[in-house]
Write a protein that holds these residues in place. Structure first.
Motif, PDB file in Angstrom:
ATOM      1  N   SER A   2       0.834  -1.216   0.000  1.00 33.88           N
ATOM      2  CA  SER A   2       0.000   0.000   0.000  1.00 33.88           C
ATOM      3  C   SER A   2       0.863   1.259   0.000  1.00 33.88           C
ATOM      4  N   LEU A   3       1.916   1.254   0.793  1.00 37.18           N
ATOM      5  CA  LEU A   3       2.796   2.423   0.859  1.00 37.18           C
ATOM      6  C   LEU A   3       3.507   2.649  -0.475  1.00 37.18           C
ATOM      7  N   VAL A   4       3.821   1.558  -1.183  1.00 40.16           N
ATOM      8  CA  VAL A   4       4.427   1.678  -2.510  1.00 40.16           C
ATOM      9  C   VAL A   4       3.397   2.201  -3.508  1.00 40.16           C
ATOM     10  N   VAL A   5       2.208   1.610  -3.517  1.00 37.11           N
ATOM     11  CA  VAL A   5       1.150   2.048  -4.437  1.00 37.11           C
ATOM     12  C   VAL A   5       0.787   3.515  -4.208  1.00 37.11           C
ATOM     13  N   ASP A   6       0.774   3.930  -2.943  1.00 40.65           N
ATOM     14  CA  ASP A   6       0.434   5.315  -2.601  1.00 40.65           C
ATOM     15  C   ASP A   6       1.570   6.290  -2.884  1.00 40.65           C
ATOM     16  N   GLY A   7       2.718   5.778  -3.297  1.00 39.23           N
ATOM     17  CA  GLY A   7       3.834   6.641  -3.686  1.00 39.23           C
ATOM     18  C   GLY A   7       4.676   7.156  -2.528  1.00 39.23           C
ATOM     19  N   LEU A   8       4.540   6.542  -1.351  1.00 40.68           N
ATOM     20  CA  LEU A   8       5.320   6.986  -0.193  1.00 40.68           C
ATOM     21  C   LEU A   8       6.664   6.260  -0.088  1.00 40.68           C
ATOM     22  N   LEU A   9       6.684   5.003  -0.514  1.00 38.25           N
ATOM     23  CA  LEU A   9       7.908   4.213  -0.533  1.00 38.25           C
ATOM     24  C   LEU A   9       8.113   3.663  -1.933  1.00 38.25           C
ATOM     25  N   GLU A  10       9.357   3.391  -2.266  1.00 41.22           N
ATOM     26  CA  GLU A  10       9.626   2.654  -3.495  1.00 41.22           C
ATOM     27  C   GLU A  10      10.371   1.377  -3.128  1.00 41.22           C
ATOM     28  N   ARG A  11      10.115   0.344  -3.909  1.00 41.80           N
ATOM     29  CA  ARG A  11      10.689  -0.981  -3.662  1.00 41.80           C
ATOM     30  C   ARG A  11      11.851  -1.170  -4.622  1.00 41.80           C
ATOM     31  N   ARG A  12      13.051  -1.431  -4.053  1.00 45.58           N
ATOM     32  CA  ARG A  12      14.257  -1.594  -4.869  1.00 45.58           C
ATOM     33  C   ARG A  12      14.945  -2.913  -4.520  1.00 45.58           C
ATOM     34  N   PRO A  13      15.418  -3.628  -5.531  1.00 47.60           N
ATOM     35  CA  PRO A  13      16.176  -4.854  -5.224  1.00 47.60           C
ATOM     36  C   PRO A  13      17.537  -4.491  -4.637  1.00 47.60           C
ATOM     37  N   TYR A  14      17.945  -5.204  -3.607  1.00 47.65           N
ATOM     38  CA  TYR A  14      19.286  -5.007  -3.056  1.00 47.65           C
ATOM     39  C   TYR A  14      20.102  -6.294  -3.127  1.00 47.65           C
ATOM     40  N   GLN A  15      19.464  -7.387  -3.533  1.00 46.62           N
ATOM     41  CA  GLN A  15      20.136  -8.685  -3.649  1.00 46.62           C
ATOM     42  C   GLN A  15      19.471  -9.441  -4.788  1.00 46.62           C
ATOM     43  N   THR A  16      20.273 -10.185  -5.568  1.00 41.66           N
ATOM     44  CA  THR A  16      19.705 -10.875  -6.725  1.00 41.66           C
ATOM     45  C   THR A  16      19.478 -12.368  -6.521  1.00 41.66           C
ATOM     46  N   SER A  17      20.227 -13.001  -5.649  1.00 41.17           N
ATOM     47  CA  SER A  17      20.073 -14.441  -5.497  1.00 41.17           C
ATOM     48  C   SER A  17      20.045 -14.834  -4.022  1.00 41.17           C
ATOM     49  N   PRO A  18      18.891 -15.039  -3.445  1.00 41.02           N
ATOM     50  CA  PRO A  18      17.558 -14.796  -3.999  1.00 41.02           C
ATOM     51  C   PRO A  18      17.257 -13.299  -4.040  1.00 41.02           C
ATOM     52  N   VAL A  19      16.282 -12.946  -4.857  1.00 40.49           N
ATOM     53  CA  VAL A  19      15.917 -11.538  -4.982  1.00 40.49           C
ATOM     54  C   VAL A  19      15.336 -11.042  -3.667  1.00 40.49           C
ATOM     55  N   ARG A  20      15.898  -9.979  -3.172  1.00 45.20           N
ATOM     56  CA  ARG A  20      15.414  -9.326  -1.953  1.00 45.20           C
ATOM     57  C   ARG A  20      15.286  -7.838  -2.244  1.00 45.20           C
ATOM     58  N   HIS A  21      14.297  -7.227  -1.598  1.00 42.74           N
ATOM     59  CA  HIS A  21      14.025  -5.813  -1.842  1.00 42.74           C
ATOM     60  C   HIS A  21      14.158  -5.001  -0.565  1.00 42.74           C
ATOM     61  N   GLU A  22      14.423  -3.723  -0.759  1.00 42.06           N
ATOM     62  CA  GLU A  22      14.377  -2.782   0.344  1.00 42.06           C
ATOM     63  C   GLU A  22      13.355  -1.714  -0.019  1.00 42.06           C
ATOM     64  N   TYR A  23      12.893  -1.018   0.987  1.00 40.03           N
ATOM     65  CA  TYR A  23      11.862  -0.004   0.817  1.00 40.03           C
ATOM     66  C   TYR A  23      12.455   1.340   1.202  1.00 40.03           C
ATOM     67  N   MET A  24      12.472   2.243   0.231  1.00 34.41           N
ATOM     68  CA  MET A  24      13.087   3.557   0.418  1.00 34.41           C
ATOM     69  C   MET A  24      12.019   4.646   0.245  1.00 34.41           C
ATOM     70  N   PHE A  25      12.168   5.721   0.992  1.00 33.38           N
ATOM     71  CA  PHE A  25      11.226   6.822   0.867  1.00 33.38           C
ATOM     72  C   PHE A  25      11.318   7.479  -0.498  1.00 33.38           C
ATOM     73  N   THR A  26      10.176   7.850  -1.017  1.00 32.89           N
ATOM     74  CA  THR A  26      10.112   8.744  -2.163  1.00 32.89           C
ATOM     75  C   THR A  26      10.134  10.162  -1.600  1.00 32.89           C
ATOM     76  N   GLU A  27      10.169  11.139  -2.455  1.00 36.34           N
ATOM     77  CA  GLU A  27      10.105  12.533  -1.995  1.00 36.34           C
ATOM     78  C   GLU A  27       8.797  12.776  -1.238  1.00 36.34           C
ATOM     79  N   LEU A  28       7.710  12.235  -1.754  1.00 33.94           N
ATOM     80  CA  LEU A  28       6.417  12.374  -1.081  1.00 33.94           C
ATOM     81  C   LEU A  28       6.465  11.746   0.307  1.00 33.94           C
TER      82      LEU A  28
END
Length: 145
Positions: free
Chosen positions: A37-63
């Protein structure tokens, strides 16, 4: 409530799913839902930080970063209702370490806790119903609208 706690943790530097889960004791499914929800609402963005296995981190957007004063104000409000020994966290100046109370008007420096001093009024995009609701309130001066 979970959303606010996730945002608070993110402002404390948490970015990874397991960090949020450990800090909050939230179920995986609930955390997944809230983070999506926070990603869809534009408050966080989901970025991969590891490829094997794929793992993501959540970073603030400007909003998302723009919510910091709101979270800080909510925390200050909560602390104002507690005795000093009941507070589990205290907002301090990052350089001096001195406790701060952020609830002030940036233009005048006056505290915002007096509900008779600060009130809402209709804004430029207010509906007719909103204008009627606030008809007895001060209008925004033309040069500020």
């Amino acid at each position: 409530m979970w959303t606010l706690l996730i945002l608070h943790d993110a402002f404390d530097g948490y970015t990874r799913f397991d960090q949020f889960q450990e800090s909050l004791g939230i179920s995986s499914s609930m955390l997944t839902t809230r983070l999506k929800s926070l990603v869809v609402d534009g408050l966080l963005e989901r970025r991969p930080y590891q490829t094997s296995p794929v793992r993501h981190e959540y970073m603030f957007t400007e909003l998302g970063r723009s919510l910091h004063p709101v979270i800080v104000t909510l925390a200050a409000w909560g602390n104002s209702r507690l005795t000093p020994t009941e507070r589990s966290m205290i907002l301090v100046d990052a350089h001096s370490g001195k406790e701060v109370e952020p609830v002030v008007d940036a233009k005048t420096g006056r505290r915002l806790d007096d509900s008779a001093t600060y009130v809402f009024t209709a804004g430029p995009a207010a509906s007719d119903a909103m204008r009627i609701r606030y008809a007895t309130r001060p209008a925004i001066p033309a040069d500020e609208a």
